[in-house]
Write a protein that holds these residues in place. Structure first.
Motif, PDB file in Angstrom:
ATOM      1  N   LEU A  50       0.898  -1.147  -0.131  1.00 40.93           N
ATOM      2  CA  LEU A  50      -0.185  -0.116  -0.029  1.00 40.93           C
ATOM      3  C   LEU A  50       0.864   1.298   0.096  1.00 40.93           C
ATOM      4  CD1 LEU A  50      -2.454  -1.025   2.680  1.00 40.93           C
ATOM      5  CD2 LEU A  50      -3.021  -1.164   0.192  1.00 40.93           C
ATOM      6  N   GLU A  51       0.498   2.245  -0.515  1.00 44.83           N
ATOM      7  CA  GLU A  51       1.086   3.421  -0.575  1.00 44.83           C
ATOM      8  C   GLU A  51       0.100   4.542   0.067  1.00 44.83           C
ATOM      9  OE1 GLU A  51       3.833   4.323  -1.643  1.00 44.83           O
ATOM     10  OE2 GLU A  51       4.271   3.164  -3.223  1.00 44.83           O
ATOM     11  N   ARG A  52       0.900   4.956   1.195  1.00 45.86           N
ATOM     12  CA  ARG A  52      -0.241   5.694   2.124  1.00 45.86           C
ATOM     13  C   ARG A  52      -0.031   7.159   2.182  1.00 45.86           C
ATOM     14  NH1 ARG A  52       2.032   1.068   4.002  1.00 45.86           N
ATOM     15  NH2 ARG A  52       0.928  -0.521   5.299  1.00 45.86           N
ATOM     16  N   THR A  53      -1.052   7.764   2.106  1.00 45.31           N
ATOM     17  CA  THR A  53      -0.819   9.336   2.164  1.00 45.31           C
ATOM     18  C   THR A  53      -1.684   9.752   3.257  1.00 45.31           C
ATOM     19  OG1 THR A  53      -2.644   9.922   0.511  1.00 45.31           O
ATOM     20  CG2 THR A  53      -0.705   9.360  -0.344  1.00 45.31           C
ATOM     21  N   SER A  54      -1.636  11.157   3.436  1.00 43.74           N
ATOM     22  CA  SER A  54      -2.617  11.637   4.731  1.00 43.74           C
ATOM     23  C   SER A  54      -4.063  11.779   4.288  1.00 43.74           C
ATOM     24  CB  SER A  54      -2.426  13.047   4.661  1.00 43.74           C
ATOM     25  OG  SER A  54      -2.428  13.904   3.691  1.00 43.74           O
ATOM     26  N   ARG A  55      -4.519  11.642   2.896  1.00 42.20           N
ATOM     27  CA  ARG A  55      -5.804  11.714   2.611  1.00 42.20           C
ATOM     28  C   ARG A  55      -6.319  10.035   1.910  1.00 42.20           C
ATOM     29  NH1 ARG A  55      -6.739  17.148  -0.753  1.00 42.20           N
ATOM     30  NH2 ARG A  55      -6.326  18.633   0.780  1.00 42.20           N
ATOM     31  N   ARG A  56      -5.487   9.350   1.532  1.00 45.07           N
ATOM     32  CA  ARG A  56      -6.131   8.284   1.029  1.00 45.07           C
ATOM     33  C   ARG A  56      -4.815   7.017   0.853  1.00 45.07           C
ATOM     34  NH1 ARG A  56     -10.227   6.936  -2.313  1.00 45.07           N
ATOM     35  NH2 ARG A  56      -9.949   5.865  -4.221  1.00 45.07           N
ATOM     36  N   VAL A  57      -5.154   5.813   0.772  1.00 45.81           N
ATOM     37  CA  VAL A  57      -4.620   4.744   0.568  1.00 45.81           C
ATOM     38  C   VAL A  57      -4.691   3.934  -0.636  1.00 45.81           C
ATOM     39  CG1 VAL A  57      -3.987   2.372   1.303  1.00 45.81           C
ATOM     40  CG2 VAL A  57      -4.559   4.108   3.181  1.00 45.81           C
ATOM     41  N   GLU A  58      -3.397   4.040  -1.454  1.00 50.65           N
ATOM     42  CA  GLU A  58      -3.484   3.222  -2.644  1.00 50.65           C
ATOM     43  C   GLU A  58      -2.713   1.925  -2.827  1.00 50.65           C
ATOM     44  OE1 GLU A  58      -5.421   4.482  -5.387  1.00 50.65           O
ATOM     45  OE2 GLU A  58      -5.833   6.493  -4.257  1.00 50.65           O
ATOM     46  N   LEU A  59      -3.217   1.114  -3.683  1.00 51.94           N
ATOM     47  CA  LEU A  59      -2.520  -0.447  -3.827  1.00 51.94           C
ATOM     48  C   LEU A  59      -1.285   0.045  -4.666  1.00 51.94           C
ATOM     49  CD1 LEU A  59      -5.612  -2.610  -4.527  1.00 51.94           C
ATOM     50  CD2 LEU A  59      -3.911  -2.803  -2.706  1.00 51.94           C
ATOM     51  N   THR A  60      -0.452  -0.693  -4.715  1.00 54.55           N
ATOM     52  CA  THR A  60       0.966  -0.946  -5.353  1.00 54.55           C
ATOM     53  C   THR A  60       0.601  -1.874  -6.333  1.00 54.55           C
ATOM     54  OG1 THR A  60       2.038  -2.325  -4.015  1.00 54.55           O
ATOM     55  CG2 THR A  60       2.383  -0.179  -3.349  1.00 54.55           C
ATOM     56  N   ALA A  61       1.490  -2.088  -7.180  1.00 59.47           N
ATOM     57  CA  ALA A  61       1.363  -2.971  -8.434  1.00 59.47           C
ATOM     58  C   ALA A  61       1.116  -4.427  -7.571  1.00 59.47           C
ATOM     59  CB  ALA A  61       2.438  -3.169  -9.402  1.00 59.47           C
ATOM     60  N   ALA A  62       2.087  -4.693  -6.712  1.00 62.97           N
ATOM     61  CA  ALA A  62       2.546  -5.855  -5.921  1.00 62.97           C
ATOM     62  C   ALA A  62       0.996  -6.146  -5.128  1.00 62.97           C
ATOM     63  CB  ALA A  62       3.554  -5.975  -5.216  1.00 62.97           C
ATOM     64  N   GLY A  63       0.621  -4.983  -4.605  1.00 61.48           N
ATOM     65  CA  GLY A  63      -0.638  -5.041  -3.636  1.00 61.48           C
ATOM     66  C   GLY A  63      -1.948  -5.440  -4.419  1.00 61.48           C
ATOM     67  N   ALA A  64      -1.898  -4.975  -5.516  1.00 63.73           N
ATOM     68  CA  ALA A  64      -3.220  -5.326  -6.620  1.00 63.73           C
ATOM     69  C   ALA A  64      -3.214  -6.659  -6.819  1.00 63.73           C
ATOM     70  CB  ALA A  64      -3.257  -4.434  -7.936  1.00 63.73           C
ATOM     71  N   ALA A  65      -1.886  -7.313  -7.080  1.00 62.97           N
ATOM     72  CA  ALA A  65      -1.963  -8.531  -7.351  1.00 62.97           C
ATOM     73  C   ALA A  65      -2.067  -9.467  -6.343  1.00 62.97           C
ATOM     74  CB  ALA A  65      -0.273  -9.056  -7.887  1.00 62.97           C
ATOM     75  N   TYR A  66      -1.525  -9.221  -5.020  1.00 61.06           N
ATOM     76  CA  TYR A  66      -1.631  -9.702  -3.695  1.00 61.06           C
ATOM     77  C   TYR A  66      -3.141  -9.745  -3.347  1.00 61.06           C
ATOM     78  CZ  TYR A  66      -0.636 -11.708   0.773  1.00 61.06           C
ATOM     79  OH  TYR A  66      -0.486 -12.639   1.921  1.00 61.06           O
ATOM     80  N   LEU A  67      -3.850  -8.746  -3.809  1.00 60.85           N
ATOM     81  CA  LEU A  67      -5.296  -8.618  -3.263  1.00 60.85           C
ATOM     82  C   LEU A  67      -6.218  -9.558  -4.008  1.00 60.85           C
ATOM     83  CD1 LEU A  67      -7.794  -7.060  -2.001  1.00 60.85           C
ATOM     84  CD2 LEU A  67      -7.779  -5.600  -4.024  1.00 60.85           C
ATOM     85  N   ALA A  68      -5.921  -9.841  -5.319  1.00 58.99           N
ATOM     86  CA  ALA A  68      -6.796 -10.730  -6.025  1.00 58.99           C
ATOM     87  C   ALA A  68      -6.365 -12.237  -5.456  1.00 58.99           C
ATOM     88  CB  ALA A  68      -6.262 -10.851  -7.423  1.00 58.99           C
ATOM     89  N   ASP A  69      -5.174 -12.502  -5.067  1.00 61.12           N
ATOM     90  CA  ASP A  69      -4.859 -13.863  -4.526  1.00 61.12           C
ATOM     91  C   ASP A  69      -5.501 -14.025  -3.015  1.00 61.12           C
ATOM     92  OD1 ASP A  69      -3.392 -14.701  -6.641  1.00 61.12           O
ATOM     93  OD2 ASP A  69      -1.621 -14.100  -5.623  1.00 61.12           O
ATOM     94  N   CYS A  70      -5.419 -13.077  -2.361  1.00 63.75           N
ATOM     95  CA  CYS A  70      -6.103 -12.938  -0.723  1.00 63.75           C
ATOM     96  C   CYS A  70      -7.321 -13.238  -1.115  1.00 63.75           C
ATOM     97  CB  CYS A  70      -5.836 -11.600  -0.229  1.00 63.75           C
ATOM     98  SG  CYS A  70      -4.373 -11.471   0.511  1.00 63.75           S
TER      99      CYS A  70
END
Length: 302
Positions: A50-70
């Motif tokens: 995850l890429e964390r900012t003060s306003r929002r959380v975004e998925l990294t490329a690895a995070g998007a791939a891991y999300l589908a597997d999870c």
């Protein structure tokens, strides 16, 4: 060290909500604890999810791939848990039901149909046995539950009445009683009974003999009667017998059933099972028995 399912669930919640605050509310965990677990997951994997900012959380490329597997892993884990619970509850798997001939004409077919309706993922296997073999078959774990006429069983076996079925007189087509609307049981005192030996069918034997005694006589028994030989004797006019009324569904050729006058004797059909190690499906089976008796109006007492 491998990731835990709990950590995967937390990560999926954050990834889908794009917010630690909203995800924490969804999974009922404090935001700080949720953040720590997701960070621990990233440390275990050695990648940033995850890429964390003060306003929002975004998925990294690895995070998007891991999300589908999870999601696939969590769905599979959920199915496995549901399957395990269903097996433990006796809703899935195999149930082996032994039955005697007295239950085979109507009771068993109606019961297996209801079990298929209420527990479609439970495979019910049936086999016919002699009543004398019920105890051994259960103890040797060659069946999980049995349907048989009521009799006494040793410690370790439990029983419950499924129904009390009316007994009728089986006579040959040429017998003087054939075609009668009903007959008093006492009228059979001079007849020879083609009754199976007690060692083959103790509960059924006792029910017939006890009914005759209640009517004021002790039945005369044909010592050669057993199995199909008993039916042949009745068809040939060499005697009579008392049988369950549902035999009318599969009546042997040359035999007629005549109703008995009040008070009509009956045969109690019991479910019998091991009470020390009951099969998980036994409670559901007994529930189906009670429901079937209610639907059909089958008496269970007396």
């Amino acid at each position: 060290m491998e990731p835990e399912l709990r950590q995967m669930r937390y990560f999926v919640a954050v990834a889908e909500r794009r917010s630690f605050t909203r995800a924490a509310d969804d999974v009922y965990v404090a935001q700080q604890a949720l953040s720590q677990q997701v960070r621990a997951l990233e440390d275990i994997l050695g990648v940033r999810l995850l890429e964390r900012t003060s306003r929002r959380v975004e998925l990294t490329a690895a995070g998007a791939a891991y999300l589908a597997d999870c999601k696939r892993i969590l769905a599979a884990a959920g199915r496995a848990a549901r399957h395990a619970r269903a097996v433990a509850a006796g809703e899935v798997g195999r149930l082996r039901v032994a039955y005697t001939v007295s239950a085979g004409y109507e009771t068993l077919p109606a019961l297996t149909a209801l079990l298929a309706e209420e527990y479609p993922r439970l495979a019910v296997e049936t086999r016919e046995i002699f009543a004398a073999d019920v105890c051994r078959t259960l103890r040797e774990e060659r069946c999980d539950i049995a349907l048989a006429p009521r009799t006494g069983y040793p410690k370790g076996l439990a029983q419950r009445t499924v129904r009390r079925e009316e007994l009728r007189v089986a006579v040959g087509d040429g017998h003087p009683l054939a075609g009668r609307e009903e007959v008093a049981l006492a009228r059979l005192r001079d007849e020879t009974f083609q009754l199976w030996p007690r060692e083959m069918a103790p509960g059924y034997f006792d029910a017939v003999v006890d009914a005759c005694r209640e009517a004021g006589f002790r039945p005369v028994l044909d010592d050669t009667a057993s199995g199909s030989n008993a039916w042949a004797g009745i068809a040939a006019g060499r005697g009579v017998n008392l049988v369950v009324a549902s035999l009318a569904h599969q009546l042997p050729r040359g035999i007629t059933l005549v109703p008995l006058a009040e008070p009509r004797p009956g045969l109690r059909i019991d479910a019998v099972w091991r009470d020390d190690t009951p099969h998980p499906a036994v409670p559901g089976f007994l529930h189906a028995c009670a429901e079937l008796a209610r639907r059909k109006g089958w008496p269970t007492g007396g």
